[in-house]
Design a protein around this motif. Structure first.
Motif, PDB file in Angstrom:
ATOM      1  N   THR A  59      28.828  -4.628   5.133  1.00 25.71           N
ATOM      2  CA  THR A  59      27.960  -3.094   5.060  1.00 25.71           C
ATOM      3  C   THR A  59      26.713  -3.059   3.678  1.00 25.71           C
ATOM      4  O   THR A  59      24.966  -2.826   4.089  1.00 25.71           O
ATOM      5  N   ILE A  60      26.531  -4.182   2.430  1.00 30.69           N
ATOM      6  CA  ILE A  60      25.634  -4.459   1.931  1.00 30.69           C
ATOM      7  C   ILE A  60      24.728  -4.872   2.652  1.00 30.69           C
ATOM      8  O   ILE A  60      23.837  -5.480   2.865  1.00 30.69           O
ATOM      9  N   ALA A  61      25.620  -6.307   3.878  1.00 28.11           N
ATOM     10  CA  ALA A  61      24.458  -7.153   4.904  1.00 28.11           C
ATOM     11  C   ALA A  61      23.942  -6.662   5.185  1.00 28.11           C
ATOM     12  O   ALA A  61      22.706  -6.148   5.972  1.00 28.11           O
ATOM     13  N   ASP A  62      24.309  -5.017   5.708  1.00 23.87           N
ATOM     14  CA  ASP A  62      23.509  -4.837   6.895  1.00 23.87           C
ATOM     15  C   ASP A  62      22.818  -3.935   6.656  1.00 23.87           C
ATOM     16  O   ASP A  62      21.883  -3.215   6.362  1.00 23.87           O
ATOM     17  N   ILE A  63      22.577  -3.477   4.912  1.00 22.85           N
ATOM     18  CA  ILE A  63      21.736  -2.418   4.784  1.00 22.85           C
ATOM     19  C   ILE A  63      20.827  -2.944   4.122  1.00 22.85           C
ATOM     20  O   ILE A  63      19.648  -2.393   3.946  1.00 22.85           O
ATOM     21  N   GLY A  64      20.964  -4.271   3.276  1.00 20.25           N
ATOM     22  CA  GLY A  64      20.068  -5.438   3.412  1.00 20.25           C
ATOM     23  C   GLY A  64      19.703  -6.159   2.266  1.00 20.25           C
ATOM     24  O   GLY A  64      19.135  -6.511   1.654  1.00 20.25           O
ATOM     25  N   TYR A  65      20.814  -5.764   1.586  1.00 21.30           N
ATOM     26  CA  TYR A  65      20.614  -6.500   0.070  1.00 21.30           C
ATOM     27  C   TYR A  65      20.800  -8.493   0.687  1.00 21.30           C
ATOM     28  O   TYR A  65      21.763  -8.363   1.074  1.00 21.30           O
ATOM     29  N   ASP A  66      19.959  -8.988  -0.648  1.00 25.06           N
ATOM     30  CA  ASP A  66      19.944 -10.361  -1.050  1.00 25.06           C
ATOM     31  C   ASP A  66      21.303 -10.663  -1.205  1.00 25.06           C
ATOM     32  O   ASP A  66      21.703 -12.368  -0.801  1.00 25.06           O
ATOM     33  N   ALA A  67      21.689  -9.996  -2.378  1.00 27.44           N
ATOM     34  CA  ALA A  67      22.589 -11.080  -3.356  1.00 27.44           C
ATOM     35  C   ALA A  67      22.949  -9.549  -4.273  1.00 27.44           C
ATOM     36  O   ALA A  67      22.871  -8.425  -4.095  1.00 27.44           O
TER      37      ALA A  67
END
Length: 429
Positions: A59-67
């Motif tokens: 989910t974190i990756a799908d939202i777009g957070y880099d880190a």
């Protein structure tokens, strides 16, 4: 105004050269302003075990957070049973043995799995790195340190204006390590243990360090030692210099690290408590050195202001490498407004900042030729304003979904409307 290179801030912070930027999709130093749009953003994911953090990585990756920045992975004295609430007291800041990464958050193998999963989804992992102190416990609690390895000349800090006390005192009773020759013990031994600790983080594949309580250590320790250890391992580094004085915090940035923009945060806190938003123009480290600034609207030590999402809208669209935090990480991950801000930062933000209108309740700034942001902290009324921009005869879409399209005239002026306690994110289609 400043002229800033048209490169990814994250790439610069991590030391990635301009030649590599094309492969990363961030443009290059010779790109046009519009091509340079898109900047990184991180999430502070606290108060949960490693297994829970790992389960949210997709989910974190799908939202777009880099880190993501997570808590310290080391054996510590406090447990979940010691908490009276999710962050009272915070876990991970009273280390016992820096060589053992089995902690309340999980085992070493669970930490490794979290990092591996994050990398498989293109997300970096920054680890809280506690170099200033050990736990508030007796000296025989620490198997790798002896009495001589700590400062004993101050005790508790009672004068926060005294630099010696701040650097040598026992902050909240935590035993203060002597990293330099400012102690009668063996600072070289202390430094070796701290270097081993940072090296072990790198061996797990972590991507960066968040230096806890950096204010309580000398800048020389970072410029001469800790920053170099991080650089040798290719690690990102950001320091917690918990102070509202811009020059004081800048001194730590000048050692070669990045810094959380506490001076900006305190200004933001006043502005987004129904205060004067014009104070934000040029404020903080971001206003003078955005390439080393990490803006934020909330963290585990300081509550965000009352106009909470409005503060996030500002922190997410100005220059710098912002970090998002909430006491409940799911609040961030499930919040459509916050997710939209991540998208805007990743796709539209870029370029130098020009403040187009600075008023008490209305702030309008342009990320040059990329993004026009309007923030209104008036509680009851829409605010309309004509502002100058870099565009000509251009239709701009509001990517927040809060307002209608607007058209810039052939002189570069446009009238925007911003809803009460709301924001707009204008950019070309």
């Amino acid at each position: 105004m400043r002229e800033t290179p048209r490169t990814s801030r994250r790439s610069v912070l991590k030391g990635i050269g301009t030649a590599a930027l094309g492969a990363l999709g961030f443009g290059s130093a010779g790109s046009s302003p519009a091509e340079a749009a898109g900047e990184p953003i991180m999430m502070q994911y606290f108060h949960e075990p490693w297994s829970t953090v790992e389960s949210d990585i997709p989910t974190i990756a799908d939202i777009g957070y880099d880190a993501i920045w997570i808590q310290q992975p080391a054996e510590a004295i406090l447990t979940w049973d010691d908490q009276d609430g999710r962050n009272d007291p915070p876990l991970g800041y009273q280390p016992v043995d820096l060589r053992n990464f089995n902690s309340e958050f999980g085992t070493e193998s669970e930490l490794q799995s979290l990092i591996d999963t994050a990398h498989s989804h293109g997300v970096e992992v920054y680890l809280d790195t506690v170099l200033n102190h050990m736990a508030a416990a007796s000296y025989d609690t620490f198997p790798q340190f002896e009495y001589e390895h700590f400062h004993h000349d101050v005790g508790a800090i009672d004068d926060w204006s005294d630099p010696h006390q701040v650097k040598h005192g026992e902050f909240l009773g935590l035993k203060d390590l002597g990293q330099l020759s400012h102690t009668d013990g063996d600072p070289a031994y202390v430094r070796q243990q701290l270097k081993n600790y940072m090296d072990k983080m790198a061996e797990f594949g972590a991507d960066g360090h968040r230096f806890d309580a950096a204010k309580h250590m000398y800048t020389d320790f970072f410029s001469d030692y800790a920053n170099q250890w991080a650089d040798d391992n290719g690690m990102f580094k950001v320091g917690e210099v918990y102070d509202g004085n811009v020059d004081y915090v800048q001194n730590y940035a000048d050692t070669g690290m990045n810094v959380f923009d506490y001076p900006l945060f305190f200004t933001m806190h006043d502005a987004f408590e129904y205060g004067d938003m014009s104070a934000l123009e040029g404020a903080g480290i971001t206003g003078q050195d955005p390439w080393h600034s990490v803006p934020f609207a909330d963290n585990h030590d300081e509550d965000g202001p009352s106009q909470y999402e409005l503060a996030f809208a500002y922190a997410s669209t100005i220059e710098g490498y912002p970090v998002h935090y909430n006491l409940y990480p799911s609040w961030l991950l499930d919040n459509d407004n916050i997710n939209n801000m991540v998208w805007v930062k990743k796709n539209l933000a870029g370029g130098e900042t020009y403040y187009r209108h600075s008023g008490n309740d209305l702030l309008v700034y342009e990320r040059y030729n990329n993004l026009l942001v309007g923030l209104n902290n008036n509680t009851s009324s829409w605010r309309d304003e004509w502002v100058y921009t870099s565009w000509r005869d251009e239709t701009l879409n509001d990517y927040s979904g809060n307002a209608s399209d607007v058209t810039v005239n052939n002189d570069g002026w446009v009238k925007i409307s911003v809803p009460p306690e709301g924001w707009v994110f204008y950019a070309p289609y």
